[in-house]
Design a protein around this motif. Structure first.
Motif, short mmCIF file in Angstrom:
data_model
loop_
_atom_site.label_atom_id
_atom_site.label_comp_id
_atom_site.label_asym_id
_atom_site.label_seq_id
_atom_site.Cartn_x
_atom_site.Cartn_y
_atom_site.Cartn_z
N GLU A 77 -16.39 12.13 2.90
CA GLU A 77 -14.78 11.88 3.22
C GLU A 77 -15.38 10.13 2.26
OE1 GLU A 77 -12.07 10.61 7.07
OE2 GLU A 77 -13.13 12.88 6.75
N LYS A 78 -15.47 9.18 2.42
CA LYS A 78 -15.94 8.21 1.78
C LYS A 78 -15.87 7.96 0.83
CE LYS A 78 -17.73 4.95 5.89
NZ LYS A 78 -17.49 3.78 5.11
N VAL A 79 -16.10 9.29 0.05
CA VAL A 79 -16.20 8.75 -1.66
C VAL A 79 -15.78 10.30 -2.47
CG1 VAL A 79 -18.86 7.47 -1.56
CG2 VAL A 79 -18.52 10.30 -1.82
N GLY A 80 -14.12 10.74 -1.86
CA GLY A 80 -13.55 11.80 -2.97
C GLY A 80 -14.38 13.11 -3.10
N CYS A 88 -22.04 8.13 -8.61
CA CYS A 88 -22.67 7.23 -8.54
C CYS A 88 -22.35 6.27 -7.22
CB CYS A 88 -24.26 7.03 -9.56
SG CYS A 88 -24.38 8.43 -9.87
N ILE A 89 -21.35 4.92 -8.37
CA ILE A 89 -21.25 3.84 -8.22
C ILE A 89 -20.31 4.29 -6.41
CG2 ILE A 89 -19.38 1.96 -8.80
CD1 ILE A 89 -19.63 2.73 -12.01
N ALA A 90 -19.59 4.86 -7.00
CA ALA A 90 -18.92 5.41 -5.24
C ALA A 90 -19.62 5.30 -4.53
CB ALA A 90 -17.80 6.22 -5.26
N ILE A 91 -21.58 6.06 -4.56
CA ILE A 91 -21.63 6.40 -3.75
C ILE A 91 -22.72 5.08 -3.32
CG2 ILE A 91 -23.99 7.87 -2.79
CD1 ILE A 91 -22.74 10.20 -4.61
N CYS A 92 -22.63 4.05 -4.36
CA CYS A 92 -23.71 3.21 -3.77
C CYS A 92 -22.52 1.95 -3.49
CB CYS A 92 -23.83 2.07 -4.97
SG CYS A 92 -25.51 3.02 -6.37
N ARG A 93 -21.68 1.89 -3.54
CA ARG A 93 -20.43 0.34 -2.41
C ARG A 93 -20.62 1.97 -1.27
NH1 ARG A 93 -16.22 0.27 -7.67
NH2 ARG A 93 -17.41 -1.22 -8.69
N ALA A 94 -20.25 3.06 -1.44
CA ALA A 94 -20.50 3.47 0.55
C ALA A 94 -21.55 2.71 0.92
CB ALA A 94 -19.87 4.53 0.44
N LEU A 95 -22.66 3.05 0.45
CA LEU A 95 -23.87 3.32 1.13
C LEU A 95 -24.48 1.56 0.92
CD1 LEU A 95 -25.46 6.53 0.50
CD2 LEU A 95 -24.42 5.98 2.25
N ASP A 96 -23.95 0.34 0.13
CA ASP A 96 -24.25 -0.55 0.23
C ASP A 96 -25.77 -0.91 -0.85
OD1 ASP A 96 -22.33 -2.35 1.44
OD2 ASP A 96 -22.84 -1.77 3.25
N ARG A 97 -25.27 -0.01 -1.42
CA ARG A 97 -26.76 0.45 -2.38
C ARG A 97 -26.60 -0.30 -3.23
NH1 ARG A 97 -31.58 2.01 0.73
NH2 ARG A 97 -30.76 1.31 3.26
N THR A 98 -27.99 -0.87 -4.98
CA THR A 98 -27.82 -0.65 -6.22
C THR A 98 -27.25 0.91 -6.31
OG1 THR A 98 -29.61 -1.35 -6.77
CG2 THR A 98 -27.86 -2.84 -6.45
N LEU A 99 -27.22 0.69 -8.34
CA LEU A 99 -26.94 2.09 -8.82
C LEU A 99 -29.41 2.38 -8.88
CD1 LEU A 99 -24.94 1.80 -11.64
CD2 LEU A 99 -25.25 4.71 -9.93
N ASP A 100 -29.29 1.67 -9.37
CA ASP A 100 -30.96 1.14 -9.65
C ASP A 100 -31.80 2.00 -8.27
OD1 ASP A 100 -30.81 0.22 -11.87
OD2 ASP A 100 -31.39 -1.42 -12.12
N GLY A 101 -31.11 1.46 -6.96
CA GLY A 101 -32.34 1.26 -5.48
C GLY A 101 -31.84 3.02 -5.52
#
Length: 69
Positions: free
Chosen positions: A22-25, A46-59
Motif C-alpha cells: 500500500e505504501k509503494v502503490g 526499488c526506490i519507493a521500497i527503499c524509502r518506505a523501509l529506510d534502506r539504501t538500494l545497495d542495502g
C-alpha cells in the motif's frame, strides 16, 4: 534469488506485505514475488521500497558477490 534483506527490513519496520504494498502503490502479491525472487522490480519501485523501509538500494537489492580476479 530470494530477497531476504527486503523481507527482514519489512519485518523490522513491523509492516506486513500488504502494508508495504500500500505504501509503494503495488499489490501484496508483487511484494511477495519480489521477496521470493520471482519478480524483478523497476528502479522506480526499488526506490519507493527503499524509502518506505529506510534502506539504501545497495542495502536491499545489490547482490553480494565475491569476484575472483
Amino acid at each position: 534469488m530470494k530477497n531476504k534483506r527486503m523481507k527482514i527490513a519489512r519485518i523490522e519496520k513491523d509492516l506486513s506485505q500488504e502494508q508495504l504494498a500500500e505504501k509503494v502503490g503495488v499489490t501484496r502479491q508483487t511484494i511477495g514475488m519480489i521477496e521470493a525472487g520471482k519478480f524483478n522490480p523497476s528502479l522506480q519501485l526499488c526506490i519507493a521500497i527503499c524509502r518506505a523501509l529506510d534502506r539504501t538500494l545497495d542495502g536491499l537489492f545489490w547482490e553480494d558477490e565475491e569476484r575472483e580476479e
